[in-house]
Write an enzyme that holds these catalytic residues in place. Structure first.
Site, PDB file in Angstrom:
ATOM      1  N   HIS B 253      -5.638  -9.144  -6.834  1.00  0.00           N
ATOM      2  CA  HIS B 253      -6.484 -10.109  -6.152  1.00  0.00           C
ATOM      3  C   HIS B 253      -5.812 -11.471  -6.092  1.00  0.00           C
ATOM      4  CE1 HIS B 253      -9.492 -12.369  -4.312  1.00  0.00           C
ATOM      5  NE2 HIS B 253      -9.438 -13.239  -5.284  1.00  0.00           N
ATOM      6  N   TYR B 257      -3.814 -15.367  -3.376  1.00  0.00           N
ATOM      7  CA  TYR B 257      -3.757 -16.830  -3.469  1.00  0.00           C
ATOM      8  C   TYR B 257      -2.329 -17.299  -3.708  1.00  0.00           C
ATOM      9  CZ  TYR B 257      -8.699 -16.575  -3.244  1.00  0.00           C
ATOM     10  OH  TYR B 257      -9.963 -16.310  -2.796  1.00  0.00           O
ATOM     11  N   ARG B 467      -9.287   3.202   6.801  1.00  0.00           N
ATOM     12  CA  ARG B 467      -7.969   2.597   6.872  1.00  0.00           C
ATOM     13  C   ARG B 467      -6.935   3.624   6.438  1.00  0.00           C
ATOM     14  NH1 ARG B 467      -7.263  -1.183   1.486  1.00  0.00           N
ATOM     15  NH2 ARG B 467      -5.314  -1.754   2.516  1.00  0.00           N
ATOM     16  N   ARG B 468      -5.640   3.299   6.584  1.00  0.00           N
ATOM     17  CA  ARG B 468      -4.547   4.132   6.102  1.00  0.00           C
ATOM     18  C   ARG B 468      -4.722   5.583   6.494  1.00  0.00           C
ATOM     19  NH1 ARG B 468      -4.292   2.010  -0.097  1.00  0.00           N
ATOM     20  NH2 ARG B 468      -3.291   0.036   0.357  1.00  0.00           N
TER      21      ARG B 468
END
Ligand code: HEM
Ligand SMILES: [Cu+2]
Ligand SMILES: [Cu+2]
Lengths: 186, 603
Positions: B253, B257, B467-468
């Site tokens: 996660h 940032y 997804r994927r």
């Protein structure tokens, strides 16, 4: 020395004082928003709109061969996962045992009753898979060595697709099965 | 009207140095050979990053076509290059999200604080980390290219990759930790030499970011050293997938940032100058970075709402802390909007539209960053949705997720780095940007392409497309029943692939043509670091500084708090998981060679 371009500015420039005032207001709004968000989610959680996963030792985990929500994927024989399928309980509810393996869920098609609490126990025999029931908010990880358990009630009869939504190998996109929700018999 | 020249911002109460409002000038470095070496290593990092992005981006449209229902993987030429859709996707994810970001940030955030402090760093060490990072990359690349690590850039055992992939990735991360260490230690040295001084803004932001990376990368380091490597080398009988996944998201996660904040540094410190405005508030910028240092790491379990056997209470706690991360982002939105308004006013803009029209819309550096920020508004809003325990199950692992992170990391971050390259490459090399008009066009194309992409993919996700997944090859009827409701979003995604291909080609033309062009300028004079003036500066002496500046200055202490917070938020969870560890054997179903398929029961 560099000449500031701002002297020529025909428009009043921003000042520290103005900025600080708005800044504080904005900071307040940001904080309030974050708190509100958390409260809202908490409320939806308490009100039961989220199908919560039952943790270790929680309801439904007193299954044979399952300790602390863990099970040995190499030895599902001694557990209810040896015969995946739907079980009708005495109290009218249903229990479903599912084993995910590349690239299918076992059993292939599940028939459950509408309007009745159905408890799912899902595990994997090999790698990580996903158990996503289309058009619902049922979406859980299926992990070898772990049992994912949750209870839900299907409201409307009809077929629903089950999609593996965790990459599990070259056949991942073909890992699709069905739940058929049947209208309750009178 | 009294305007105190040249600034209409009198210092509030405190007595800041009169020149604190002025744009900073990077301390001069007299030693030309040293400066050249510093610039060169930065250039190597940046060039390596963009080469990775180039290959990664070329693969992107293939995936976009898949999500338009078109399977291009049956094409014989492509088949010769890539064994499967999933191998292409793995390369795409690794090159773009891990290699590009890692190399760009390591160069950018080694260079900026070093110049900002006027420091003399050990160049042998700096080159050593570059070589180490590149070596790690090459080691990891071999199994990736051989389809022996088609793991989709996650580290989710028991899907097992070739050991060389884990070793290479570990070396890459370790190299970035050494860059972090070098920057933090240089700053500690600066503090010793400048007692009582406020750390300059760019250094402050860079150091706090590297500190954050040192806290958050521990999860990945622990996963690699304690779980994955002992397992792939056969020292352990098996692996606990849930422990591995939890450690992965400890880093996974906060890593977003780590990608985003280097873009914030440009938005806060340089964009104001580039647009013609001023930094709104240095103390506020510092607060933002401290909030990220403390708050971005202990929230990773919001990626595991769908995982069994992690208590709902801990999931809720991490969710609450995640929502707090919105605050520094909202502060940033405020600051940047303020800087841009200031810029527009300086250029004579009045009223809402005047504000917009009076910005330098011809400058690709400014336009790229503004579009990146616009994209991030949508990305941020979507992030709040994914972070919510209630909404997450609806979109978890659907096409919604790539829709979301292509407008965050794929645009907000990547496009900012692209725009930075337009001035950074000339600054480092003394070359001039080739074809600025094409550069400008590439920024618009990228933005427009990503908007199409985002709408298409978010929409497909809401319709339940995972997804994927090579959905264009799904043989079963479900494809027709289910996914075919998504014709419109599928078309949007397909169109986005074409636009993004054009965007990528025009950007890389400008970049590589610039890199290959002859050196014409004295880079230091022609393209100085674009420091901005400030409306509310932090000042230089700690004694005269505001309480906020004094509270944020002791970064080492705040760093300790960050470690403590992680220990508090992860300790109990990991403790429980290790007490109940359940080891399972490794499996591999991603290679198409039959004999290699299956679970390894022997271990
Ligand atoms: C030409 C531009 C691009 C296009 C057309 C594109 C397209 C796509 C598509 C359609 C997917 C979803 C594939 C799937 O879920 O099966 C994807 C995945 C991904 N993309 Fe991109 N992309 C582009 C640029 C980027 C950039 C710039 C980044 C990051 C810096 C990026 C990072 C990723 C990552 C990390 C994944 C996920 C891989 C995974 O799920 O394992 N992409 N891309
Ligand atoms: Cu699967
Ligand atoms: Cu799958």
């Amino acid at each position: 020395m560099t000449q500031s371009p701002f002297k020529q500015s025909p428009v009043k420039r921003l000042t520290h004082a103005t900025m600080e005032k708005y800044e504080n207001v904005w900071f307040g709004i940001a904080t309030a928003m974050s708190v509100l968000l958390a409260v809202a989610v908490f409320a939806s959680f308490v009100s039961g709109t989220v199908p919560r996963l039952e943790g270790e030792g929680g309801a439904g985990h007193h299954l044979q061969g399952v300790v602390n929500g863990r099970v040995d994927p190499r030895n599902l024989a001694g557990t209810p996962f040896s015969k995946p399928g739907v079980v009708d309980n005495a109290d009218g509810t249903q229990t479903v045992f599912v084993v995910a393996r590349a690239f299918a869920f076992d059993p292939g098609t599940i028939r459950v009753k509408a309007g009745v609490p159905v408890t799912f126990h899902i595990t994997s025999g090999d790698v990580l898979h996903g158990y996503y029931v289309e058009k619902t908010n049922i979406n859980v990880s299926v992990i070898p060595g772990q049992v994912s358990s949750f209870t839900t009630t299907f409201k409307t009869p009809g077929p629903l697709n089950i999609v593996c939504d965790e990459y599990c190998g070259t056949g991942h996109h073909n890992m699709l099965n069905k739940i058929i929700v049947e209208a309750p018999q009178p | 009207m009294t305007v105190s020249p040249p600034y209409d911002t009198p210092a509030p109460q405190r007595t800041l140095e009169p020149d604190a409002y002025r744009a900073r000038v990077a301390p001069a470095i007299g030693d030309a050979a040293y400066l050249a070496s510093l610039k060169k290593v930065t250039q190597y990092y940046v060039a390596t990053a963009f080469i990775a992005l180039f290959i990664g981006v070329l693969l992107g449209p293939l995936q976009a076509f898949n999500y338009a229902g078109i399977n291009v993987y049956e094409n014989p030429i492509l088949k010769a290059l890539l064994k499967s859709y999933y191998q292409g996707l793995s390369l795409h994810g690794v090159l773009n999200a891990l290699v590009f970001t890692q190399f760009f940030i390591s160069g950018w955030l080694l260079y900026l604080p070093t110049r900002d402090m006027g420091a003399r760093i050990n160049m042998k060490f700096a080159w050593g980390t570059y070589i180490m990072m590149t070596a790690g990359l090459l080691i990891a690349a071999v199994p990736l290219l051989l389809n022996k690590a088609t793991l989709l850039y996650t580290f989710y055992p028991p899907m097992e990759g070739h050991w060389a992939f884990y070793v290479g990735a570990t070396i890459m991360v370790a190299a970035s930790l050494l860059v972090a260490g070098q920057v933090v230690l240089t700053w500690v040295g600066w503090k010793k030499q400048n007692p009582g001084q406020v750390t300059p803004l760019v250094t402050f932001m860079s150091v706090s970011l590297w500190m954050m990376w040192l806290v958050c990368s521990l999860g990945l380091v622990a996963e690699a050293l304690l779980v994955l490597l002992p397992w792939v080398f056969g020292l352990r009988p098996g692996v606990d997938p849930l422990i591995a996944k939890t450690l992965f998201w400890w880093t996974g996660h906060a890593i977003v940032y780590f990608w985003l904040l280097p873009a914030y540094i440009s938005w806060y410190a340089f964009l104001p100058k580039q647009a013609g405005g001023r930094i709104v508030s240095e103390p506020l910028a510092r607060l933002t970075f401290v909030m990220f240092l403390l708050n971005s790491t202990p929230v990773g379990i919001h990626h595991q709402y769908a995982d069994p056997n992690i208590s709902n209470t801990w999931k809720m706690i991490h969710m609450f802390l995640t929502f707090l991360v919105a605050i520094p982002s909202l502060l940033t939105a405020f600051s940047i909007a303020g800087s841009l308004e200031d810029a527009a006013r300086a250029r004579g803009g009045r009223g809402l539209f005047g504000m917009l029209t009076h910005l330098p819309w011809k400058d690709p550096v400014v336009v790229g960053q503004i579009l990146a920020m616009v994209s991030f508004i949508g990305g941020g809003a979507g992030g709040i949705i994914t972070a919510s325990f209630a909404f997450s199950p609806v979109i978890h692992n659907t096409a919604w997720i790539p829709g979301h992170f292509h407008i965050t990391v794929g645009t907000a971050v990547t496009q900012t780095f692209m725009a930075i390259a337009f001035w950074l490459v000339p600054h480092l090399t003394g070359k001039r940007l080739v074809a600025p008009k094409v550069a400008l066009a590439s920024m618009w194309l990228w933005f427009i392409g990503m908007m199409f992409f985002a709408v298409g993919m978010h929409w497909e996700g809401l319709l339940g497309v995972p997804r994927r997944a090579l959905i264009s090859a799904v043989a079963l009827p479900i494809y027709k029943e289910g996914y075919m409701h998504s014709q419109i979003p599928m078309a949007l995604t397909g169109i986005s692939g074409v636009i993004l291909l054009l965007a990528g080609l025009s950007f890389f033309y400008v970049l590589f043509a610039t890199l290959l062009s002859p050196r014409v300028d004295d880079a230091e004079a022609a393209t100085p670091l674009p420091y901005s003036e400030t409306i509310s500066p932090a000042g230089r002496s700690l004694r005269g500084a505001s309480p906020l500046v004094r509270a944020t200055e002791p970064l080492l202490a705040l760093w300790v708090v960050a470690f403590a917070l992680v220990a508090l938020m992860y300790g109990p969870v990991l403790m429980r998981l290790t007490q109940n560890a359940s080891l399972v054997p490794g499996c591999n179903y991603y290679t198409t060679v039959q004999s290699e398929v299956g679970c390894n029961e022997q271990r």
